[in-house]
Motif scaffolding. Structure first.
Motif, short mmCIF file in Angstrom:
data_model
loop_
_atom_site.label_atom_id
_atom_site.label_comp_id
_atom_site.label_asym_id
_atom_site.label_seq_id
_atom_site.Cartn_x
_atom_site.Cartn_y
_atom_site.Cartn_z
N UNK A 187 0.85 -1.42 0.03
CA UNK A 187 0.08 0.15 -0.14
C UNK A 187 0.86 1.29 -0.08
N UNK A 188 0.51 2.10 -0.87
CA UNK A 188 1.16 3.37 -0.94
C UNK A 188 -0.04 4.65 -0.80
N UNK A 189 0.40 5.44 0.37
CA UNK A 189 -0.62 6.41 0.64
C UNK A 189 -1.04 7.43 -0.38
N UNK A 190 -1.92 8.17 -0.33
CA UNK A 190 -2.24 9.23 -1.03
C UNK A 190 -1.79 10.26 -0.62
N UNK A 191 -1.09 11.06 -1.40
CA UNK A 191 -0.24 12.36 -1.12
C UNK A 191 -0.97 13.53 -0.97
N UNK A 192 -1.28 14.13 0.20
CA UNK A 192 -1.93 15.20 -0.05
C UNK A 192 -1.64 16.43 -0.64
N UNK A 193 -0.28 16.63 -0.97
CA UNK A 193 0.14 17.69 -1.61
C UNK A 193 0.88 17.40 -3.06
#
Length: 338
Positions: free
Chosen positions: A312-318
């Motif tokens: 899993x790779x997180x969604x990057x807010x920026x």
């Protein structure tokens, strides 16, 4: 996050990591993060681009990369990432020099368009040149020490729909050229691509189309005896609510009155005086979120059915800026992907 899925990873001896994925899944970003993760701790990794998009330069915020290997980043805990943007025409000149001693003549052939003509009448030749340059980097050794120049090579490869033909084209070329340098070159490249030194990874999102393309790609790889690596599930969003609340919302059992009372008690509804409308609007949002989480869970179960490691790779807010790349690399390391 994803650690349980990835615990059976065994990439011991893998030196070429080919990263593919449906367009829009973040394939180049994941390839760059994987290169950083593999280089961490003092290793040297080459990140290769083969499609001429200069995606690596963009993601590392660099000017367009020339056709040469150059250092572009320092990995966590030391280690270096080098990059190479392969130009098929320049690779052809390298090929002519390597096998025929014709580099100077090759430049003349380029000027009159013979190189373009050759790759047009034999489209697979272009892919063989690209994969050949990558395979050479995998095999290359320091003449002084005999050690491998790179601990690993990461290829930002073509999208899922084209990956098997791209990697398998050496077999077609070998069939056309039964003897001589071209056949020998194709056999060398094929030897690297089908060996335990190579792993082909897929980048996907928890959405129906990219998941299906990933399954199709893995099935094609297995059918053609090409080595399957892992699945990188990109842009994963946190559930945000307890499982019990999500299940209740998904089944339509979410208590709006209780939510309104909570809003009132917290003071969030003081301005309107009536927490009911706000609670109903929020309940609809929660129900929609619960449906999305349920669909994502179904897609995750579908991916689990193929029996490959998943990360899993997180969604990057920026967005995928340089800091985000290092965050993704740390997530990969935490899950044992490097």
């Amino acid at each position: 996050m994803g650690t349980r899925d990835a615990q059976d990873t065994d990439w011991e001896g893998v030196r070429l990591h080919v990263v593919s994925g449906k367009g829009g899944t973040g394939k180049t970003t994941v390839a760059a993060a994987l290169a950083l993760a593999l280089a961490a701790g003092g290793r040297k990794v080459l990140l290769v681009e083969v499609e001429g998009r200069q995606g690596i330069a963009q993601i590392f915020d660099l000017p367009p990369l020339p056709y040469e290997e150059r250092k572009i980043a320092v990995a966590p805990d030391g280690g270096d990432v080098y990059a190479l943007a392969i130009d098929p025409e320049a690779a052809m000149l390298d090929y002519l020099e390597m096998f025929y001693g014709m580099k100077r003549m090759g430049k003349a052939l380029t000027r009159i368009g013979v190189v373009d003509f050759a790759t047009t009448i034999a489209p697979g030749l272009r892919d063989v040149l690209v994969t050949g340059k990558t395979s050479e980097a995998v095999r290359r050794r320091d003449p002084r020490t005999g050690a491998r120049v790179y601990d690993a090579v990461v290829m930002d490869a073509p999208p899922t729909g084209r990956i098997v033909r791209f990697l398998n084209v050496t077999q077609e070329i070998a069939g056309l050229a039964r003897v001589g340098p071209i056949r020998h070159h194709a056999d060398l490249v094929r030897g690297v691509l089908t060996s335990p030194e190579t792993a082909v990874h897929f980048v996907t999102l928890l959405e129906e189309m990219p998941v299906q393309e990933t399954l199709d790609g893995i099935a094609e790889l297995r059918e053609t005896k090409l080595p399957v690596g892992g699945i990188f599930i990109n842009m994963v969003r946190p559930a945000g609510l307890p499982d019990t609340a999500l299940e209740a919302a998904f089944q339509g059992r979410f208590d709006t009155a209780e939510l309104a009372a909570g809003l009132k008690a917290s003071g969030l509804a003081e301005r309107t005086g009536d927490a009911g409308p706000l609670a109903e609007a929020l309940a609809k949002e929660i129900a929609e979120h619960a449906r999305r989480v349920e669909l994502e869970n179904q897609e995750r179960e579908t991916l689990a059915s193929v029996g490959t490691p998943r990360y899993d790779l997180p969604l990057l807010p920026d967005g995928a800026d340089l800091a985000g790349l290092y965050e993704l690399a740390e997530a990969l390391r935490a899950q044992g992907a490097a």
